[in-house]
Design a protein around this motif. Structure first.
Motif, PDB file in Angstrom:
ATOM      1  N   TYR A  89       0.846  -1.194   0.000  1.00 12.96           N
ATOM      2  CA  TYR A  89       0.000   0.000   0.000  1.00 12.96           C
ATOM      3  C   TYR A  89       0.884   1.247   0.000  1.00 12.96           C
ATOM      4  O   TYR A  89       1.954   1.278   0.627  1.00 12.96           O
ATOM      5  N   ASP A  90       0.411   2.286  -0.670  1.00 10.94           N
ATOM      6  CA  ASP A  90       1.118   3.566  -0.605  1.00 10.94           C
ATOM      7  C   ASP A  90       0.747   4.302   0.680  1.00 10.94           C
ATOM      8  O   ASP A  90       1.570   4.988   1.277  1.00 10.94           O
ATOM      9  N   VAL A  91      -0.514   4.147   1.070  1.00 15.26           N
ATOM     10  CA  VAL A  91      -1.026   4.913   2.206  1.00 15.26           C
ATOM     11  C   VAL A  91      -1.878   4.010   3.091  1.00 15.26           C
ATOM     12  O   VAL A  91      -2.659   3.216   2.581  1.00 15.26           O
ATOM     13  N   VAL A  92      -1.713   4.136   4.409  1.00 10.18           N
ATOM     14  CA  VAL A  92      -2.622   3.486   5.358  1.00 10.18           C
ATOM     15  C   VAL A  92      -3.220   4.578   6.236  1.00 10.18           C
ATOM     16  O   VAL A  92      -2.492   5.417   6.788  1.00 10.18           O
ATOM     17  N   LEU A  93      -4.562   4.597   6.354  1.00 11.45           N
ATOM     18  CA  LEU A  93      -5.236   5.571   7.213  1.00 11.45           C
ATOM     19  C   LEU A  93      -5.893   4.839   8.379  1.00 11.45           C
ATOM     20  O   LEU A  93      -6.623   3.875   8.169  1.00 11.45           O
ATOM     21  N   GLY A  94      -5.666   5.298   9.585  1.00  7.88           N
ATOM     22  CA  GLY A  94      -6.318   4.733  10.761  1.00  7.88           C
ATOM     23  C   GLY A  94      -7.500   5.601  11.153  1.00  7.88           C
ATOM     24  O   GLY A  94      -7.323   6.614  11.835  1.00  7.88           O
ATOM     25  N   ALA A  95      -8.712   5.204  10.730  1.00  8.64           N
ATOM     26  CA  ALA A  95      -9.904   5.999  11.033  1.00  8.64           C
ATOM     27  C   ALA A  95     -10.597   5.482  12.289  1.00  8.64           C
ATOM     28  O   ALA A  95     -11.825   5.437  12.375  1.00  8.64           O
ATOM     29  N   HIS A  96      -9.809   5.060  13.229  1.00  4.43           N
ATOM     30  CA  HIS A  96     -10.321   4.590  14.522  1.00  4.43           C
ATOM     31  C   HIS A  96      -9.186   4.811  15.519  1.00  4.43           C
ATOM     32  O   HIS A  96      -8.030   4.518  15.197  1.00  4.43           O
ATOM     33  N   PRO A  97      -9.497   5.338  16.702  1.00  5.76           N
ATOM     34  CA  PRO A  97      -8.402   5.732  17.605  1.00  5.76           C
ATOM     35  C   PRO A  97      -7.831   4.605  18.461  1.00  5.76           C
ATOM     36  O   PRO A  97      -7.004   4.864  19.337  1.00  5.76           O
ATOM     37  N   ALA A 105      -1.925  -0.791  11.679  1.00  7.63           N
ATOM     38  CA  ALA A 105      -1.298   0.184  10.772  1.00  7.63           C
ATOM     39  C   ALA A 105       0.219   0.063  10.820  1.00  7.63           C
ATOM     40  O   ALA A 105       0.905   0.099   9.791  1.00  7.63           O
ATOM     41  N   LEU A 106       0.746  -0.121  12.027  1.00 10.27           N
ATOM     42  CA  LEU A 106       2.201  -0.203  12.211  1.00 10.27           C
ATOM     43  C   LEU A 106       2.792  -1.398  11.466  1.00 10.27           C
ATOM     44  O   LEU A 106       3.925  -1.341  10.968  1.00 10.27           O
ATOM     45  N   CYS A 107       2.022  -2.474  11.382  1.00 13.06           N
ATOM     46  CA  CYS A 107       2.540  -3.728  10.819  1.00 13.06           C
ATOM     47  C   CYS A 107       2.293  -3.866   9.316  1.00 13.06           C
ATOM     48  O   CYS A 107       2.633  -4.902   8.736  1.00 13.06           O
TER      49      CYS A 107
END
Ligand code: SF4
Length: 334
Positions: A89-97, A105-107
């Motif tokens: 992936y070019d981008v990962v977005l975390g839309a949950h806190p 996301a880190l992995c």
């Protein structure tokens, strides 16, 4: 080849509806967008604007432990390719806190990982107070001002209705014409307007010749019992519910996922607020917010709770049927 984005939102129905603002905008900017949701929400997530592949995270079951979450992350990393190549992936977005989302996301290898907390992401974005604005803030960081925020007209991107049709086992044509949708459920007990009020509302609408349809889960139907509505659609799948909501003339419910789903399919809504803050929701002229402004205790919770801290649940117990009927009248109903 399109850049690839992975958006992670493993919260509830309403959160996923809000996250469609991010998937719609990323897709409009040329990204191929995959979405991770809580297991069970995949059929709804697949109807979201801009959503490509959908992955379900069974965070209360098979992927509950950190180790199984890591295995899920490895599988997602492989999915970053197109099935023929292992492109990441070019981008990962975390839309949950949550920490779990940050761990996921880190992995997952990506050039850019954006979230609302520092841990797990290469870029931290301060979370705006309003839902949907918070998703836009993540996308803003990815697009760096290359794309203006879209005007969805009523705060939310429309659900792709044409995609819903592919997922319907039950024909929503059984929904009575000109019906009002009633949404008595909510995951958090303090956000539920009393069932006696819903029953009274259904009866008063029936006296005025207006049909009613109840939506919610099969568990709610078992727990709450019959509601004496024209059609009890509790237990229908989420895509079926969305399609049927789009056929209703108005929606009445608490601050719940199905209420937001109703707005995402464009149906006017009367939103009955108890412990939560309407200012957290997108600005939306099609949603009439009802709440008691004479109670100093409210809002008392960001997302509701199981029990009222002061014990009497006055915020919703003290909000009568006549106010809801009056709000419906101002929407042209009754
Ligand atoms: S403390 Fe007030 S706002 Fe919170 S649930 Fe109780 S009555 Fe409602």
């Amino acid at each position: 080849m399109s850049p690839r984005a992975l958006v992670i939102d493993t919260a509830f129905v309403g959160d996923v509806v809000f996250t469609f603002a991010a998937t719609a905008r990323l897709a409009a900017a040329g990204f191929a967008v995959d979405l991770v949701v809580r297991a069970g929400l995949e059929p709804l997530a697949a109807c979201g604007e801009g959503v490509g592949r959908v992955f379900g995270l069974d965070k209360r079951g098979a992927q509950h432990s950190p180790l199984s979450t890591l295995a899920f992350a490895r599988a997602l990393s492989r999915a970053g390719g197109d099935g023929r190549s292992p492109r990441r992936y070019d981008v990962v977005l975390g839309a949950h806190p949550s920490l779990r989302t940050a761990l996921l996301a880190l992995c997952i290898p990506a050039d850019l990982r954006v979230g609302w907390r520092r841990l797990g992401y290469s870029e931290f974005v301060k979370r705006p107070y309003r839902f949907v604005d918070d998703r836009h803030a993540l996308v803003d960081r990815v697009l760096c001002g290359r794309s203006a925020r879209p005007d969805f007209g009523h705060g939310l991107p429309r659900l792709a209705i044409e995609r819903l049709g592919e997922r319907l086992n039950r024909t929503p044509s059984s929904v009575p014409a000109e019906a009002v949708a009633l949404l008595p459920g909510s995951r958090f007990a303090t956000k539920r307007w009393p069932l006696t009020r819903f029953r009274s509302l259904a009866a008063q609408l029936r006296d005025r010749g207006i049909a009613t349809v109840a939506f919610g889960s099969a568990e709610e139907r078992l727990e709450h019992g019959p509601l004496d509505v024209s059609l009890d659609a509790r237990g229908w799948t989420l895509p079926e519910t969305a399609a049927a909501l789009s056929m209703c003339i108005a929606v009445v419910g608490g601050d719940s996922g199905l209420l937001h789903l109703g707005r995402a399919v464009g149906t006017p809504a009367v939103a009955i607020f108890g412990p939560t803050d309407p200012l957290r929701l997108p600005i939306d002229p099609g949603r009439l917010d009802l709440y008691r402004d004479d109670l100093k205790c409210r809002p008392c919770s960001p997302h509701g709770a199981a029990h009222c801290p002061r014990g009497d649940h006055a915020c919703l117990e003290g909000l009568d049927v006549e106010r809801v009927l009056s709000a419906l009248r101002s929407l042209g109903v009754g």
